[in-house]
Design an enzyme around this catalytic site. Structure first.
Site, mmCIF file in Angstrom:
data_model
loop_
_atom_site.group_PDB
_atom_site.id
_atom_site.type_symbol
_atom_site.label_atom_id
_atom_site.label_comp_id
_atom_site.label_asym_id
_atom_site.label_seq_id
_atom_site.Cartn_x
_atom_site.Cartn_y
_atom_site.Cartn_z
ATOM 1 N N GLU A 86 36.314 38.025 29.193
ATOM 2 C CA GLU A 86 35.283 39.072 28.969
ATOM 3 C C GLU A 86 33.920 38.624 29.459
ATOM 4 O OE1 GLU A 86 35.764 41.953 28.565
ATOM 5 O OE2 GLU A 86 37.861 41.710 28.034
HETATM 6 C C1 LIG Z 1 44.199 34.322 28.744
HETATM 7 C C2 LIG Z 1 43.341 35.160 29.628
HETATM 8 C C3 LIG Z 1 43.322 36.539 29.461
HETATM 9 C C4 LIG Z 1 42.556 37.338 30.309
HETATM 10 N N1 LIG Z 1 42.608 38.718 30.190
HETATM 11 C C5 LIG Z 1 42.063 39.475 31.177
HETATM 12 C C6 LIG Z 1 42.294 40.895 31.224
HETATM 13 O O1 LIG Z 1 42.938 41.477 30.350
HETATM 14 N N2 LIG Z 1 41.797 41.589 32.268
HETATM 15 C C7 LIG Z 1 41.076 40.999 33.270
HETATM 16 O O2 LIG Z 1 40.685 41.676 34.190
HETATM 17 N N3 LIG Z 1 40.815 39.665 33.240
HETATM 18 C C8 LIG Z 1 41.295 38.893 32.229
HETATM 19 N N4 LIG Z 1 41.060 37.545 32.206
HETATM 20 C C9 LIG Z 1 40.214 36.958 33.229
HETATM 21 C C10 LIG Z 1 38.877 36.469 32.683
HETATM 22 O O3 LIG Z 1 38.069 37.554 32.310
HETATM 23 C C11 LIG Z 1 38.266 35.561 33.759
HETATM 24 O O4 LIG Z 1 39.019 34.365 33.732
HETATM 25 C C12 LIG Z 1 36.802 35.288 33.537
HETATM 26 O O5 LIG Z 1 36.080 36.461 33.752
HETATM 27 C C13 LIG Z 1 36.273 34.207 34.474
HETATM 28 O O6 LIG Z 1 36.691 34.401 35.785
HETATM 29 P P1 LIG Z 1 37.397 33.197 36.584
HETATM 30 O O7 LIG Z 1 38.474 32.680 35.727
HETATM 31 O O8 LIG Z 1 37.764 33.671 37.931
HETATM 32 O O9 LIG Z 1 36.288 32.091 36.698
HETATM 33 P P2 LIG Z 1 35.124 31.992 37.830
HETATM 34 O O10 LIG Z 1 34.480 33.320 37.996
HETATM 35 O O11 LIG Z 1 35.741 31.368 39.025
HETATM 36 O O12 LIG Z 1 34.132 31.019 37.142
HETATM 37 C C14 LIG Z 1 34.302 29.585 37.157
HETATM 38 C C15 LIG Z 1 33.091 28.948 36.463
HETATM 39 O O13 LIG Z 1 31.906 29.257 37.204
HETATM 40 C C16 LIG Z 1 30.948 29.869 36.359
HETATM 41 N N5 LIG Z 1 30.224 30.893 37.113
HETATM 42 C C17 LIG Z 1 30.724 31.845 37.914
HETATM 43 N N6 LIG Z 1 29.751 32.633 38.375
HETATM 44 C C18 LIG Z 1 28.598 32.174 37.842
HETATM 45 C C19 LIG Z 1 27.241 32.585 37.910
HETATM 46 N N7 LIG Z 1 26.863 33.655 38.604
HETATM 47 N N8 LIG Z 1 26.331 31.877 37.222
HETATM 48 C C20 LIG Z 1 26.694 30.806 36.493
HETATM 49 N N9 LIG Z 1 27.963 30.384 36.370
HETATM 50 C C21 LIG Z 1 28.904 31.059 37.041
HETATM 51 C C22 LIG Z 1 31.733 30.475 35.221
HETATM 52 O O14 LIG Z 1 30.950 30.642 34.056
HETATM 53 C C23 LIG Z 1 32.863 29.467 35.051
HETATM 54 O O15 LIG Z 1 32.436 28.424 34.230
HETATM 55 C C24 LIG Z 1 41.777 36.731 31.325
HETATM 56 C C25 LIG Z 1 41.776 35.338 31.470
HETATM 57 C C26 LIG Z 1 42.556 34.562 30.661
HETATM 58 C C27 LIG Z 1 42.564 33.070 30.899
#
Ligand SMILES: Cc1cc2nc3c(=O)[nH]c(=O)nc-3n(C[C@H](O)[C@H](O)[C@H](O)COP(=O)(O)OP(=O)(O)OC[C@H]3O[C@@H](n4cnc5c(N)ncnc54)[C@H](O)[C@@H]3O)c2cc1C
Length: 598
Positions: free
Chosen positions: A443
């Site tokens: 989220e």
């Molecule tokens: C168990 C689980 C359930 C989930 N359920 C859903 C769901 O129902 N629907 C859905 O669509 N998604 C879902 N997600 C996805 C989840 O919302 C994302 O994992 C989350 O938004 C982060 O995206 P990412 O994993 O690609 O990390 P990234 O976006 O690759 O981020 C990696 C790191 O970089 C940091 N970062 C990235 N951009 C910035 C910035 N601009 N400034 C500072 N720091 C930054 C982040 O904070 C993080 O620490 C789920 C994930 C999991 C693990």
């Protein structure tokens, strides 16, 4: 085996003694008849469902997880999950705060929020199935066409179908502007959607007859980035005009993620292979429409962590009372036993009080936020509606990030109370720690929440909304200025309120020269803001407790509340000083580090 007792007494305290919710309801025609007895009856029954039906499935769900049949693409949930869902539907629980126009019971959001806290304490993984549905319901309710509402809302309300939110793709999480899933317009007004989504919670499961996916995708002529994203509703089974189910649609689960916690919830890789959907809201305005769902979900994630903090605390207290180990530093306390209970040790008490202070502070904040949503939706006065919406926007990232960060600390502390036994599965404590960790990530990670708070919600309007919250603090401080008993609470609160103005101004000024200053300060800033808000509610709770005690009320509940408030202000709130110092240390020590990462 862990145990769980719904914290109904504390909920009643926050709802009635602190927030006086029924006074608010009287001003809202839709809720004018809701009284304390109605709320109590709902919460009592809801608490029974949570503790008697869901709680016994929590460890089973963790141990079994979900399984995918690769031939049929169907997902089985752990033993007992479907039967519990059937019971949930038969009890009318999905409809609790839904619109009566679609079969809902129309109860206030604040009541639903209490119910969700209990569901999450009992079983976070299970609760995500109906939780995501409620978000889908809200997005369709706010942005769907009349036809979409008629087709989907009654079934989401009854719980016959569940919903999902499909945003994330393998290369695109935080930055949804990178999204690639395509939506091709068809002659009949529908769209054929193709792409791969990952991490989709409750994306596939065996508990309902249809799943309503809300999918973000890009039209062929869409502008690049986040301005070119549209929202579509894509059912697992096509839905005929009369609401009956048609053929299978081209959206299916291609794999299940293996993960650290919430094993009972299916986290799915979803393949869209020319799946047919209809657009929700306007072309290229999908993110705005999805935000309705995301905001609801963010507060929902705060409730997940609140639930975990509460249940972890309850179990740690019970264990600490029973476990005897060493003698008190000030001499034996129970000479009938070979050692004292670990409750005599100051640090054990500190761990327990930390969890209690975070649980009860989180409950007060999140129920206040829910009441503001009720005002936003139902108050007859447009100014009250607008002010409430503005305050919800400010508080949402705090509810999401502060409560989930605190839960990670609290569940870990509660596990620590068990010593080595906390690390062993049968006590259930390590599951709470594992389950709590995801809440800081999905989220929108907590970093993203902090950027939203500092960048958009505070600096974006020169701190105007924060000042409105500050006005509540000033009002409390003025009212209690001469009251010596309240000094230990309102003195630090008033001081932080004053510091906050300068602190915010300093970061804003530095950010004008270097935007990285916002990124460098935001996480610390959110924690300071979190304590400002928690501090206000802890002072309010102490105020009520003092009044009750002064009236001669001998219920130990109020003594406990007062003692926890003292602990909070003495041991947790002062963290704000070091947070402000680290925020002020600026971005250079982070960004001028090329040699480190060379
Ligand atoms: C168990 C689980 C359930 C989930 N359920 C859903 C769901 O129902 N629907 C859905 O669509 N998604 C879902 N997600 C996805 C989840 O919302 C994302 O994992 C989350 O938004 C982060 O995206 P990412 O994993 O690609 O990390 P990234 O976006 O690759 O981020 C990696 C790191 O970089 C940091 N970062 C990235 N951009 C910035 C910035 N601009 N400034 C500072 N720091 C930054 C982040 O904070 C993080 O620490 C789920 C994930 C999991 C693990």
């Amino acid at each position: 085996m862990p145990s769980y007792t719904p914290p109904l007494r504390d909920m009643q305290f926050v709802l009635h003694d602190v927030l006086h919710v029924t006074d608010d309801f009287k001003a809202m025609p839709k809720h004018a008849d809701i009284d304390a007895d109605t709320i109590s009856a709902v919460l009592e029954e809801g608490g029974k469902f949570a503790s008697e039906v869901l709680f016994p499935l929590n460890q089973i769900g963790d141990a079994q997880g979900c399984t995918l049949d690769r031939d049929t693409h169907e997902v089985s949930t752990p033993d007992g999950f479907k039967a519990a869902f059937d019971q949930y539907v038969q009890g009318g629980w999905p409809a609790l705060s839904c619109d009566p126009a679609y079969g809902g019971q129309g109860l206030p959001i604040v009541v639903n929020q209490c119910f969700y806290e209990m569901l999450n304490s009992a079983n976070q993984a299970w609760t995500m199935y109906p939780g995501l549905s409620h978000g889908a319901y809200e997005a369709l309710h706010a942005h769907g066409t009349d036809a979409q509402k008629a087709l989907y809302l009654p079934k989401l309300t009854s719980g016959e179908w569940t919903g999902t939110m499909c945003l994330t793709e393998p290369h695109c999480g935080t930055d949804l502007g990178l999204l690639r899933t395509k939506a091709e317009p068809q002659a009949d007004g529908t769209y054929r959607i193709t792409g791969n989504k990952i991490f989709i919670s409750a994306g596939e499961h065996n508990m309902v007859s249809n799943i309503v996916h809300l999918v973000l995708a890009r039209l062929p002529d869409a502008p690049a980035g986040s301005k070119g994203i549209s929202l579509f509703v894509v059912p697992k089974f096509h839905v005929n005009d009369d609401g009956s189910l048609g053929d299978r649609n081209g959206i299916y689960c291609g794999g299940l993620e293996h993960k650290m916690g919430i094993h009972g919830n299916a986290t799915c890789q979803m393949v869209l292979d020319g799946a047919v959907g209809t657009m929700v809201g306007q072309p290229n305005k999908g993110l705005a429409a999805m935000f309705v769902m995301m905001n609801a979900a963010r507060i929902g994630v705060g409730m997940q962590s609140l639930g975990l903090t509460e249940v972890a605390y309850q179990n740690a207290v019970a264990y600490a009372k029973d476990r005897i180990q060493s003698r008190s530093l000030t001499g034996p306390k129970d000479i009938s036993k070979p050692a004292d209970s670990i409750l005599v040790h100051p640090d054990v008490r500190k761990m327990l009080l930390t969890a209690k202070a975070y649980a009860e502070g989180g409950r007060a904040l999140s129920l206040y936020c829910a009441l503001l949503i009720d005002r936003e939706l139902n108050h007859p006065d447009a100014t009250v509606r607008a002010d409430s919406a503005e305050m919800v926007a400010l508080l949402t990232p705090i509810v999401k990030a502060f409560i989930t960060d605190n839960a990670w600390t609290a569940t870990s502390a509660c596990m620590q109370v068990f010593g080595g036994h906390g690390f062993i599965r049968e006590w259930g404590m390590e599951q709470y720690v594992r389950d709590a960790r995801i809440n800081m990530i999905y989220e929108g990670t907590n970093t993203i929440q902090s950027l939203d708070l500092l960048g958009r919600k505070v600096l974006g309007n020169q701190g105007a909304t924060l000042k409105k919250f500050g006005a509540h603090i000033t009002e409390l401080v003025m009212a209690e200025q001469g009251n010596e008993d309240m000094a230990e609470f309102i003195t630090p609160l008033a001081k932080l309120g004053q510091q906050m103005t300068q602190f915010t101004g300093e970061i804003g000024y530095k950010a004008m020269q270097n935007a990285d200053e916002v990124g460098a300060a935001a996480v610390d800033y959110l924690r300071v803001a979190g304590h400002l808000v928690f501090g206000y509610f802890w002072a309010r709770m102490a105020q009520v407790a003092l009044q009750k005690i002064a009236e001669g009320n001998r219920d130990t509940f109020y003594q406990a509340k007062l003692q926890t408030a003292r602990f909070y202000f003495a041991k947790l709130f002062p963290e704000t000083a070091s947070l402000m110092a680290t925020a002020r240390a600026g971005s250079a020590v982070l960004m001028e580090t090329d040699a480190v990462f060379a």
